[in-house]
Design an enzyme around this catalytic site. Sequence first.
Site: not given
Length: 446
Positions: A252, A203
């Site tokens: 979250d 990445e």
Amino acid sequence: MSLRTFLKQMETKKEVLHIRDKLSTKFEISSIMKHFDDQGPILSFENVGSYETGIVANVCGARTRIYAALGTDQSRLYEKLIGAWRSPDKPRIVTDCPAKEDHEADLAKIPVLTHFERDAGQYITSAVVYARSTDRDVENVSVHRLQVLDKKHLAIRLVPRHLFRLWQTAKQSGKDLEVSISIGVHPAVMLAASSPVPFGVNEFAVANSLMNGDLRLVECENVDAVAPAEAELILEGRISATKEVAEGPFVDVTGTYDIQRKQPVVEVVGVMHRKDYVYEALLPSGAEHRLLMGLPHETLIWENVSKVVPKVHAVNLTVGGSGWLHAIISIEKQLEGDAKNALLAAFAAHPSLKHAVVVDHDVDVFNISEVEWAIATRFQASEDLVVVNNARGSTLDSSANQETGTTSKMGLDATSPFSKPKEKFERARIPASRRVEAIVRRLAGL
Ligand code: MN
């Protein structure tokens, strides 16, 4: 390019709000972040209690800022991301970097926030974690939440994806996994690290491609890992092969508490930072969290739906759907049934997607009232509703079946049907002259 250069650019565009009030890392800063969430400015906290360090937050909290960071706009974003995913470009390694200017003895010197009422404690939320496989063939970069345990230890949440796999492999040969944990990096690095590229794709190379070859990496001092040379702060650590602790609860992306689980411990063996480093905070479930997770998945939906209909105009993983569970997709429809195929393609592209609405391209996917209008005037539940029971959904969906994790998915075809007269669905317009437009602008004080 660094976070700093981006912040300077944003400063000139008046996108940064400076906050000089003395504020605590426990609830006070996150409370202000929450207040300015969703299209709010970048927040620069300059008086953080007893810490010498400032905090910057909400850097990627608006679509327009992410487009600016990537040098793109809404219409070209998806192609830009796909281009970088398919043509990663390995960054150059340099030997020195600003983060090596200063070293820290322990984590207690870093102004890590406690965000929500029932969170287990202080959490680092903007950390880009790099690791390479023990055979050094595979490199991976991903974003993980890190709970501060004490001055030298963190707990890391590893969902069973790429870093988890690298850790498992290291563990099987009895070794800890060495990692770099970078905080305060350019938005392109954050977006690349959040991208769903296959295992084996580095990445950082995706980020470098997004940054037109401008990313530099530096070798760490105490672990076999690299990190962005321009990072504000770099932690060097080892994810333990043996030690696990209870991690969580922690909020979250959906704004609900994720449960406590046994997760591995990271032993921090080095901390280096710029002399005047700024700590980057990210509000869990905030705009930035939703956009960094959502935009790469909008891209997947856009690409997949583009294969089954003539044109996809726009995709919005909505704010109310936590940037994750709800998609609005506008398409150009050629034949009856195209919208249903678009729904199927969207669910296939993003397995966590729960509800999706397909609209015609005269409806703005970012204007939820317009979307509701399309449902009100163009949708018939008896014909245009698709329900799929017992499908795999998101682990973040609180209403999913608690035992199996399966969920029901719902798709709404809110495009105008070809079988009924076209004029019934036309959105009425008022012809406006330039003169009237100018008058309106003047009246609105623009
Ligand atoms: Mn990966």
